[in-house]
Design an enzyme around this catalytic site. Structure first.
Site, PDB file in Angstrom:
ATOM      1  N   ASN A  62      -5.909  -4.058  -6.039  1.00 15.43           N
ATOM      2  CA  ASN A  62      -5.789  -5.262  -5.667  1.00 15.43           C
ATOM      3  C   ASN A  62      -5.543  -6.090  -6.874  1.00 15.43           C
ATOM      4  OD1 ASN A  62      -6.977  -5.598  -2.787  1.00 15.43           O
ATOM      5  ND2 ASN A  62      -8.995  -4.770  -3.586  1.00 15.43           N
ATOM      6  N   ASN A  93     -15.185  -3.241   7.592  1.00 20.53           N
ATOM      7  CA  ASN A  93     -14.285  -3.037   6.516  1.00 20.53           C
ATOM      8  C   ASN A  93     -14.219  -4.364   5.507  1.00 20.53           C
ATOM      9  OD1 ASN A  93     -13.123  -0.335   7.399  1.00 20.53           O
ATOM     10  ND2 ASN A  93     -11.942  -1.568   8.922  1.00 20.53           N
ATOM     11  N   GLU A 106      -3.190   6.415   7.641  1.00 17.91           N
ATOM     12  CA  GLU A 106      -3.502   7.587   6.726  1.00 17.91           C
ATOM     13  C   GLU A 106      -4.968   8.251   7.123  1.00 17.91           C
ATOM     14  OE1 GLU A 106      -4.032   5.382   2.755  1.00 17.91           O
ATOM     15  OE2 GLU A 106      -6.081   4.895   3.514  1.00 17.91           O
ATOM     16  N   GLU A 143      -9.178   0.549  -6.263  1.00 15.11           N
ATOM     17  CA  GLU A 143     -10.136   0.827  -4.870  1.00 15.11           C
ATOM     18  C   GLU A 143      -9.929   2.286  -4.959  1.00 15.11           C
ATOM     19  OE1 GLU A 143     -10.426  -1.675  -2.146  1.00 15.11           O
ATOM     20  OE2 GLU A 143     -11.109  -3.485  -3.159  1.00 15.11           O
ATOM     21  N   LYS A 157       0.898  -1.217   0.046  1.00 15.43           N
ATOM     22  CA  LYS A 157      -0.049   0.048  -0.041  1.00 15.43           C
ATOM     23  C   LYS A 157       0.939   1.120  -0.048  1.00 15.43           C
ATOM     24  CE  LYS A 157      -4.035  -1.855   2.074  1.00 15.43           C
ATOM     25  NZ  LYS A 157      -3.565  -3.449   2.110  1.00 15.43           N
ATOM     26  N   GLU A 197      -6.120   1.691  -2.901  1.00 12.87           N
ATOM     27  CA  GLU A 197      -5.177   0.460  -2.830  1.00 12.87           C
ATOM     28  C   GLU A 197      -5.548  -0.004  -4.464  1.00 12.87           C
ATOM     29  OE1 GLU A 197      -5.805  -2.728  -0.472  1.00 12.87           O
ATOM     30  OE2 GLU A 197      -7.743  -2.120  -0.115  1.00 12.87           O
ATOM     31  N   PHE A 233     -23.667  -7.145  13.454  1.00  8.97           N
ATOM     32  CA  PHE A 233     -23.722  -7.226  12.067  1.00  8.97           C
ATOM     33  C   PHE A 233     -23.004  -8.835  11.272  1.00  8.97           C
ATOM     34  CE2 PHE A 233     -23.445  -2.795  12.774  1.00  8.97           C
ATOM     35  CZ  PHE A 233     -25.071  -2.299  12.481  1.00  8.97           C
TER      36      PHE A 233
END
Length: 720
Positions: free
Chosen positions: A338, A283, A248, A323, A166, A336, A396
């Site tokens: 993938n 996430n 970040e 992304e 990253k 990033e 969740f």
């Protein structure tokens, strides 16, 4: 029976070509189980070009099955690898050959490069498709394949290494002119708090080598940064073998929008539209769609061009995804890249009409891209739901394990695609991701695709594990989601107290009560007159009627059922007339009824005595049915009080204990972390429900723990 740590089998592929029930395209049958075709995908002249004779799929589950389908369509033989826990898995049965690469967990099998290289050598596989996860973004594995003369169906090692990191990927992105989120930097434990303060809260802490939501935490203050650094580094080390982290600036309430790209070895690259992936928990993506309801043509072009520029800058030569985080003003920032096939690729395939796996194979075999940017359409809309074996009422979604004793995919519905790696009898184990399938639907419009998804979810039969269909169904029909008004904060903002299940409207409640009354009446009559013919509905005399009381969510509802001459029923609920009819049988896994002119799809999960568990609009409801005489006696029954479980710290999921922070005799306060449990490679911090003294500690680091196991017992003191 114990299995050898190495082994292989041949001749497991007993496929018969057939036609898809929906679109009549070629598909395959395996032991009577129909594999969903890829409806609407373009088929290029690739089959006439030289590709590979045999491909090994270095993965498991639904993605291994997905890759095999394309390979079989192209006439390529397939090799499956499997752990001892996956010996009877569907991907093993689908393959032409299979090879056991060791026992669970993953570092002894699916991450065991030596065993996989041995499988390649013995089977003679010419290429390897890694799927996603596992070794899909491991440049060392790519280098070993290259040294052995085996093609990797993915990007070259240099591009993978550059974009998989990253930190380095953002430096390359800057050079390519890509919009970058401010404040990224490599950190260690001493730098994390300092850098977070320099950037300004909130910040995102995440694994440099990570993906899939693992090793990611949001921190709003120094304490959360310290805790997030510890947990994220542990997850990163466990999942990727690399504990490096970065911090970040966290863009509050952004949308998560990504661009699919495909490149070849000749400098060509295209973008294959965008996907909206903003509905997330911890996430990790839950619902995706393509195109995004937020992106206009100009924005799509700008995002696509930047994604292609990034791919060309790094020499990217396969399918990959760029992304981005997007703010409310449509500013987008590179997050990033993938360097692999994405979980959510089916919706891109459905809208663009391309088989991304086919293009990956073609590029790996040395062919240039067979499509240009002008060849890529946006045909309608597609939505994907990730169906997990997990309990959505717990944060969740916390994992569930078990064996699927009944499993029916809704692929009989037009425009439905279900990518899965399981069949009836398959086991969801503690060792791997809890995903059951990726359910995708297509429509000419967004609403059409969503309506089809509603029907598909209502018709999806899953028995043996807890699953998240209730949450998926509720989100899809949330007013804000229907308007496309979503961000990555959607779940915590719209369900601030957690997900509590679908809240029935009066009409929906009447559907449920009327159907439950029908079940009760039919079963009562059948028990009297058709004891040996359980598959038949009872014949009801037109003058018969039933006066019932149905309890739902601790509320009592008077229901009167009267037979109609046409075979239907006149049902009265709290004085409201409800017209009910059905042609379904009580034994049907999905029960379809017409209620006041509308179609309702329900599933009966349990019928025991006067208790009924019925799935309606995705949520399971418990109802008790009594005749009026029975109901009168209920007032003499003592009420059972629920036991206070706050002194007990229970594991909310099966997993492995990473750490226990307390000992017997320690004083603890409410909310204090007592233990960390890892499940499906995710670290979960467990906290005290009250203040007091630790009375018992029943587990230690390294122990296996089951769902509901009491890990720590606290003795509460009134003065705390």
């Amino acid at each position: 029976m114990a299995m050898a740590s190495r082994g292989m089998s041949f001749g497991l592929s007993s496929f018969v070509q057939g036609a898809c029930r929906t679109c009549k395209q070629r598909t395959y049958l395996f032991n009577g189980y129909q594999q969903a075709c890829f409806r609407g995908l373009q088929t290029s002249s690739i089959s006439r070009e030289k590709l590979f004779d045999k491909v090994l799929i270095a993965n498991r589950g639904e993605i291994a099955c997905r890759v095999m389908k394309t390979c079989k369509r192209l006439g390529i033989k397939t090799v499956a690898i499997y752990s001892e826990a996956d010996a009877s898995a569907l991907h093993v049965k689908m393959a032409d050959e299979s090879f056991c690469v060791g026992p669970p967990p993953t570092n002894q099998s699916y991450l065991n490069m030596d065993a996989i290289m041995e499988a390649i050598n013995i089977t003679g596989a010419q290429a390897v498709h890694p799927g996603y996860g596992f070794l899909s973004e491991n440049s060392k594995f790519v280098a070993r394949l290259e040294k052995a003369g085996v093609k990797f169906i993915g990007p070259n090692a240099a591009a993978m290494q550059a974009m998989g990191d990253k930190i380095q990927s953002k430096l390359i992105g800057k050079k390519a002119g890509v919009s970058i989120i401010p404040g990224f930097e490599g950190v260690d434990d001493e730098d994390a708090v300092r850098i977070a303060n320099e950037i300004g809260y909130p910040v995102m802490i995440k694994a440099s080598a990570g993906g899939g939501g693992k090793g990611m935490r949001i921190a709003w203050n120094d304490d959360e940064t310290k805790e997030g650094f510890r947990l994220s580094s542990q997850e990163a080390s466990s999942s990727f073998g690399d504990d490096r982290l970065l911090v970040e600036k966290f863009i509050d309430n952004p949308r998560h929008i990504e661009i699919q790209v495909v490149g070849d070895k000749y400098g060509n690259a295209v973008y294959v539209n965008e996907r909206e992936c903003s509905i997330q928990r911890r996430n990790q993506k839950v619902i995706e769609e393509s195109p995004s309801p937020f992106v206009d043509p100009d924005m799509r072009k700008a995002m696509g061009q930047q994604a292609v520029a990034l791919a060309k800058e790094v020499g990217y030569d396969s399918a990959g995804t760029v992304e981005c985080l997007v703010d409310s003003q449509k500013n987008f920032y590179f997050l990033e890249m993938n360097t692999r096939l994405q979980v959510e690729h089916p919706i891109t395939e459905m809208v663009a009409g391309v088989d991304l796996v086919e293009h990956m194979i073609r590029v790996a075999a040395g062919h240039p891209l067979s499509i240009t940017q002008a060849d890529i359409p946006i045909n309608g809309w597609a939505v994907e739901c990730r169906v997990y074996a997990e309990d959505p009422y717990k944060n969740f979604g916390l994992p569930s394990i078990g064996r699927l004793y009944k499993y029916i995919e809704p692929t009989h519905i037009p425009n439905v695609r279900c990518d899965s790696g399981i069949i009836e009898g398959s086991e969801i184990s503690i060792y791997y991701d809890s995903m059951i399938s990726k359910l995708a639907t297509h429509g000419a419009t967004r609403n059409e695709a969503l309506d089809t998804m509603n029907k598909a979810l209502d018709s999806y039969v899953i028995r043996g594990v807890t699953y998240n269909v209730s949450l998926l169904r509720d989100v899809l029909n949330h007013p804000k989601f229907r308007l496309g008004d979503i961000t990555t904060k959607f779940l915590p903002q719209e369900y601030p107290s957690g997900f509590k299940g679908h809240q029935l409207t009066e009409h929906e409640r009447d559907e449920l009560l009327a159907t439950t009354a029908y079940f009760f009446v039919q079963r009562s009559l059948r028990a009297k007159t058709f004891k040996n013919q359980e598959k038949q509905n009872a014949v009801i005399k037109k003058e018969q009627s039933w006066d019932l009381m149905i309890t739902l969510n601790k509320e009592d509802y008077p229901v009167i059922v009267k037979a109609k001459p046409d075979g239907g029923f006149k049902v009265t609920v709290e004085g409201r007339s409800v017209d009910f009819s059905t042609t379904s049988k009580l034994s049907d896994p999905v029960f379809e009824a017409r209620v006041n002119g509308n179609t309702a799809l329900l599933q009966t999960l349990k019928k025991e005595g006067n208790l009924f568990k019925i799935q309606h609009y995705g949520t399971t409801y418990k109802l008790r049915v009594h005749t009026q005489d029975q109901y009168e006696y209920m007032k003499y029954m003592p009420e059972i009080k629920e036991e206070d479980m706050s002194p007990f710290l229970k594991s909310p999921m099966p997993g492995t204990v990473v750490s226990v922070a307390v000992s017997v005799g320690d004083e603890v306060h409410e909310g204090q972390e007592l233990a960390v449990v890892e499940a499906m490679k995710m670290q979960n911090s467990l906290h005290a429900g009250l203040s007091g003294t630790v009375k018992a500690v029943n587990f230690a680091a390294g122990d296996k723990v089951g769902e509901g196991d009491i890990m720590v017992e606290i003795e509460h003191h009134p003065d705390h």
